[in-house]
Each structure stands twice: as structure tokens, then as C-alpha cells.
Write an enzyme that holds these catalytic residues in place. Structure first.
Site, PDB file in Angstrom:
ATOM      1  N   LYS A 166       1.541   9.698   5.986  1.00 63.56           N
ATOM      2  CA  LYS A 166       1.697   9.039   7.259  1.00 63.56           C
ATOM      3  C   LYS A 166       1.264   9.904   8.293  1.00 63.56           C
ATOM      4  O   LYS A 166       1.742  11.059   8.472  1.00 63.56           O
ATOM      5  CB  LYS A 166       3.068   8.250   7.751  1.00 63.56           C
ATOM      6  CG  LYS A 166       3.160   6.975   6.681  1.00 63.56           C
ATOM      7  CD  LYS A 166       2.229   6.115   6.901  1.00 63.56           C
ATOM      8  CE  LYS A 166       2.692   4.930   5.856  1.00 63.56           C
ATOM      9  NZ  LYS A 166       1.585   3.801   6.274  1.00 63.56           N
ATOM     10  N   GLU A 188      -6.937   6.357   5.002  1.00 61.60           N
ATOM     11  CA  GLU A 188      -6.469   4.596   5.217  1.00 61.60           C
ATOM     12  C   GLU A 188      -6.301   4.413   6.532  1.00 61.60           C
ATOM     13  O   GLU A 188      -5.761   4.857   7.245  1.00 61.60           O
ATOM     14  CB  GLU A 188      -5.091   4.537   4.372  1.00 61.60           C
ATOM     15  CG  GLU A 188      -4.886   3.125   4.304  1.00 61.60           C
ATOM     16  CD  GLU A 188      -3.547   3.141   3.461  1.00 61.60           C
ATOM     17  OE1 GLU A 188      -3.124   4.241   2.965  1.00 61.60           O
ATOM     18  OE2 GLU A 188      -2.775   2.095   3.376  1.00 61.60           O
ATOM     19  N   LYS A 231       0.910  10.300  -0.425  1.00 67.93           N
ATOM     20  CA  LYS A 231       0.138   9.764   0.679  1.00 67.93           C
ATOM     21  C   LYS A 231       1.134  10.227   2.130  1.00 67.93           C
ATOM     22  O   LYS A 231       2.477   9.969   2.007  1.00 67.93           O
ATOM     23  CB  LYS A 231       0.061   8.466   0.764  1.00 67.93           C
ATOM     24  CG  LYS A 231      -0.079   7.632   2.136  1.00 67.93           C
ATOM     25  CD  LYS A 231      -0.459   6.295   1.703  1.00 67.93           C
ATOM     26  CE  LYS A 231       0.215   5.291   2.592  1.00 67.93           C
ATOM     27  NZ  LYS A 231      -0.198   3.792   2.394  1.00 67.93           N
ATOM     28  N   ASP A 272      -2.537   7.971   5.772  1.00 69.73           N
ATOM     29  CA  ASP A 272      -2.827   6.906   6.469  1.00 69.73           C
ATOM     30  C   ASP A 272      -2.341   6.769   7.693  1.00 69.73           C
ATOM     31  O   ASP A 272      -1.214   7.137   8.194  1.00 69.73           O
ATOM     32  CB  ASP A 272      -1.664   6.035   5.511  1.00 69.73           C
ATOM     33  CG  ASP A 272      -1.673   4.353   6.114  1.00 69.73           C
ATOM     34  OD1 ASP A 272      -2.260   3.960   6.699  1.00 69.73           O
ATOM     35  OD2 ASP A 272      -0.994   3.503   5.218  1.00 69.73           O
ATOM     36  N   SER A 284       4.290   7.019  -0.613  1.00 71.40           N
ATOM     37  CA  SER A 284       4.409   7.251   0.753  1.00 71.40           C
ATOM     38  C   SER A 284       5.350   8.002   1.571  1.00 71.40           C
ATOM     39  O   SER A 284       6.398   7.506   1.570  1.00 71.40           O
ATOM     40  CB  SER A 284       3.999   5.984   1.266  1.00 71.40           C
ATOM     41  OG  SER A 284       3.619   5.740   2.753  1.00 71.40           O
ATOM     42  N   ASP A 333      -6.793  -0.895   4.962  1.00 69.24           N
ATOM     43  CA  ASP A 333      -5.642  -1.719   4.614  1.00 69.24           C
ATOM     44  C   ASP A 333      -5.411  -2.799   5.551  1.00 69.24           C
ATOM     45  O   ASP A 333      -5.963  -3.842   5.066  1.00 69.24           O
ATOM     46  CB  ASP A 333      -4.455  -0.697   4.722  1.00 69.24           C
ATOM     47  CG  ASP A 333      -3.191  -1.470   4.552  1.00 69.24           C
ATOM     48  OD1 ASP A 333      -3.006  -2.606   4.460  1.00 69.24           O
ATOM     49  OD2 ASP A 333      -2.225  -0.586   4.605  1.00 69.24           O
ATOM     50  N   GLY A 343       2.164  -0.991  -0.575  1.00 67.52           N
ATOM     51  CA  GLY A 343       3.393  -1.449  -0.785  1.00 67.52           C
ATOM     52  C   GLY A 343       3.879  -1.782   0.835  1.00 67.52           C
ATOM     53  O   GLY A 343       3.316  -1.225   1.666  1.00 67.52           O
ATOM     54  N   LYS A 355      -3.061  -5.510  -0.651  1.00 64.35           N
ATOM     55  CA  LYS A 355      -1.634  -5.742  -0.616  1.00 64.35           C
ATOM     56  C   LYS A 355      -1.608  -7.548  -0.766  1.00 64.35           C
ATOM     57  O   LYS A 355      -1.857  -8.082   0.291  1.00 64.35           O
ATOM     58  CB  LYS A 355      -1.080  -5.492   0.663  1.00 64.35           C
ATOM     59  CG  LYS A 355      -0.789  -4.017   0.718  1.00 64.35           C
ATOM     60  CD  LYS A 355      -0.220  -3.570   2.175  1.00 64.35           C
ATOM     61  CE  LYS A 355       0.225  -2.208   2.405  1.00 64.35           C
ATOM     62  NZ  LYS A 355       0.508  -1.853   3.830  1.00 64.35           N
TER      63      LYS A 355
END
Ligand code: SMG
Ligand code: MG
Length: 374
Positions: free
Chosen positions: A163, A214, A161, A189, A135, A239, A291, A263
């Protein structure tokens, strides 16, 4: 017999600041639990709280978790309490999933160590190594982002991934796709940074062949995600919104998500995480393991979960070196794009005593007395 639960607060710095749409993490403010019995240290059970210092990702925060644990959750533990017992007793406390997950995991680790069973085997895992994604936080500019992504790809991470947030979305995604080509598995995400009205803007991400988007919208807006999913072709993954198997079932039924990030901390522990996995397998919904910048204690347990058969997408289960200069356990290393699942009983790892002591700010043993329930 359980004699007590050690409550430990510790600090560890990240190797680089991690910026998301809700804030910047420069380290972890840690809460570890250790369930101590009279069977010897080998049987002690460990749990790591995934809550951050501030309630930015979710309403939970680490000092609040310690409070709810001390006042309401630790009193549910008696000399013979198992993880399953605690899971049932903790239903009487609403919410506080991350606090519950910490204690349930420590109890489960102890149960499984006493039984000589690895967590992965207990969960029904089928793999011995799990593919590793990474990430990538929001960067100051695109050239820096490209440099960071290149570094991770060179290390061998098999999925990137990014952000995103309003103002840092189409341009960085296009730049990464252009620079590294169509073969790199890529996803984004937003950590709830957008509104349903941004649907047309988010649909522009469809041009970049992403695995998923996400959590674009706020966590309580499952319906909004269903509306968005009708405009955007890229699969929506939830998520923050997914807090239980029941919520997951509803979100899938509503068409709010095609993929789920599991998660354990967010859903109250590994028992609930397994229920969500099983539900998603039954519905044909792919899952992957998220995570929370865990140290080796939390990471070990996540790897066991990620080895289950429904985890068909690479998770945010990166190597220790992605986060910390020195992890609290033996470091998890990236090998051929994946990380080996621990094999020993329970979570299969324990803290290195001198590293743990060096990180610790305070530690207290809370004795087990006559439990309120269980
Ligand atoms: O552990 O590699 C990790 C972090 C993965 O991006 C990550 N986590 O929303 O999925 C997420 C975030 C939540 C934590 S941000 C502090
Ligand atoms: Mg997320």
C-alpha cells in the site's frame, strides 16, 4: 421455497491493524445474510457484505448497506426468487453494489446448493487451487515493513502488494526490491491517493520492475488514468473505478488501464464479475481477484471466481491466518503458495455455529412476503 432472510451483524478483530491511504482497519464490522428456505439448513444461502464501517474505500458503508437492503432490496425477494431474478429486479435500484452483491451471493449460494453445483463450476473455473498474494499495509517505518514482508514470503505468499500514499512510496518500494531481489513479484496500491500532476513522481516507480500500479487516481477519473498511462511505463491497474463491465470496456478503450482488479462486491456480485472477466479475456486484459478483508464466507466465493481462466495474476486472496485468529468458517490455509478452491455445492463452506454466535451482536429474521417485483 424461501421463507425469509436472516440479517446478522457481527464483529471480528484483525490480527494486526491494516493501514491504507484512506484509513486504518482494526477489525471488520460484518453484515451476513442467510437466505432460509423450507428445504433444510443444507440449502441455506450465505452472503457476506464487503463494505467497511466507514465510506473510505468507496461511498458504501456497512450500516448504509443494511439500510438499503432492508428498505429496497429484501422486498424484491419472493418465495421463488433466484439470483438471476434478483439481478434483473435490482437494476431498478441505482448504485449500492456492495449491498446488492451480498444478497445476490446469498441467493446464488442457495440456488447452487439446491442444484448440487459448486460456485467454481458454475462460473466456469478451470483451476482447483489459486496462487495467493498478500496486501501489506502502510507501516510505521521501513525496517518494520521489511520484517513484515519477510514474514509473508517465508509463509509462502507468491506476490507482495504494498500500500502506498504520498510520502510512503518510492523509499519503501526501493527498500523491498533491494532487500528481496528482482525475483519477487511486487506491485503497489495507492487507493486513489495521487493526482494527475504526480505523473513524473509516479514514473520513478518504473525503476523497480513492478507488476502494476493499482488505482493511483480518484475513482471517477478514468481519463486521468489514461493520461497517466502515457507517462508511466508500469502497467496501470484499476480497482475502485471499475464498477461494471460497461465501465471496464470504456476504461480499456480509453487506455486507462492494462490490468483490472475484479472485486465482486464492488461490481454488484459474481454475475457481473463474470461479465467483466469474460470481457477482459476477449480484450486480452489480465485480471486478478481483489480482497476486502473477507471472512471465510466471502473468501470462499472469491476463490471460486479466482479459479477462472482469465485470472492470470495472483490475487489478494490470502489465508485466513493473514486476517483473523479464528475465521468464521474452517480456515483457508496456504499450501505451496496457493489456496484450494472449495469443492462443495454453492460457496462450499458454512459458518461454524459456535464461532458465528460468539461474533454476533444482533440477528433478525426478515420474513419474505409478497415481493414488489420478481
Ligand atoms: O483482503 O487482503 C485483503 C485486502 C486487500 O488491499 C486490499 N484491499 O484497495 O485493494 C484494495 C484494498 C481494499 C480494502 S482496504 C480496507
Ligand atoms: Mg485496491
Amino acid at each position: 421455497m424461501i421463507r425469509g432472510v436472516e440479517v446478522r451483524r457481527a464483529t471480528i478483530n484483525l490480527v494486526a491493524p491494516f493501514r491504507t491511504s484512506f484509513g486504518t482497519e482494526t477489525g471488520r464490522d460484518l453484515l451476513y445474510l442467510r437466505v432460509v428456505g423450507d428445504e433444510g439448513e443444507e440449502a441455506d444461502g450465505w452472503g457476506e457484505c464487503v463494505a467497511m464501517a466507514d465510506p473510505g474505500y468507496s461511498s458504501e458503508y456497512v450500516d448504509g448497506c443494511e439500510d438499503v437492503l432492508r428498505r429496497f432490496l429484501l422486498p424484491l425477494v419472493g418465495p421463488a426468487t433466484t439470483a438471476e431474478d434478483f439481478h434483473a429486479a435490482a437494476r431498478g435500484v441505482r448504485g449500492h453494489a456492495m449491498a446488492k452483491a451480498t444478497l445476490e451471493t446469498a441467493l446464488l449460494d442457495r440456488d447452487l446448493r439446491l442444484a448440487g453445483t459448486a460456485l467454481s463450476a458454475h462460473l466456469g473455473a478451470t483451476r482447483t487451487r489459486v496462487p495467493s498474494g498478500v496486501s501489506v499495509g502502510i507501516q510505521p517505518d521501513v525496517p518494520t515493513l521489511l520484517r513484515v514482508v519477510r514474514g509473508y514470503l517465508d509463509e509462502g505468499y507468491v506476490r507482495i502488494k504494498l500500500k502506498i500514499e504520498p510520502g510512503w512510496d518510492l523509499e519503501p518500494v526501493a527498500a523491498v526490491r533491494r532487500e528481496f531481489g528482482p525475483g519477487v513479484p511486487l506491485q503497489v496500491d495507492a487507493n486513489a491517493a495521487y493526482a494527475v500532476g504526480d505523473a513524473a513522481h509516479l514514473a520513478a516507480l518504473d525503476d523497480h520492475d513492478l507488476l502494476l500500479i493499482e488505482q493511483p487516481l480518484p475513482e471517477d477519473d478514468v481519463w486521468g488514468h489514461a493520461v497517466l498511462a502515457r507517462t508511466v511505463r508500469t502497467p496501470i491497474c484499476l480497482d475502485e473505478s471499475i464498477t461494471s463491465a460497461e465501465v471496464a470496456a470504456g476504461a480499456i478503450e480509453a487506455g486507462a488501464c492494462a490490468i483490472i482488479n475484479i472485486k465482486p462486491g464492488r461490481v454488484g456480485g459474481y454475475l457481473e464479475a463474470r461479465r467483466i472477466h469474460d470481457l477482459c479475456v476477449a480484450r486480452g486484459v489480465p485480471v486478478w481477484c481483489g480482497g476486502m478483508l473477507e471472512t471465510g464466507i466471502g473468501r470462499a466465493a472469491n476463490l471460486a471466481l479466482a479459479a477462472m481462466p482469465g485470472f492470470t495474476l495472483p490475487g489478494d486472496t490470502s489465508a485466513s491466518s493473514r486476517y483473523f485468529r479464528r475465521d468464521v468458517t474452517e480456515p483457508f490455509v496456504l499450501r505451496e503458495g496457493g489456496i484450494d478452491v472449495p469443492r462443495g455445492p454453492g460457496i462450499g463452506v458454512r459458518p461454524i455455529p459456535e464461532v458465528l454466535e460468539g461474533m454476533t451482536r444482533r440477528v433478525e429474521m426478515v420474513p419474505v412476503v409478497s415481493p414488489r417485483r420478481a
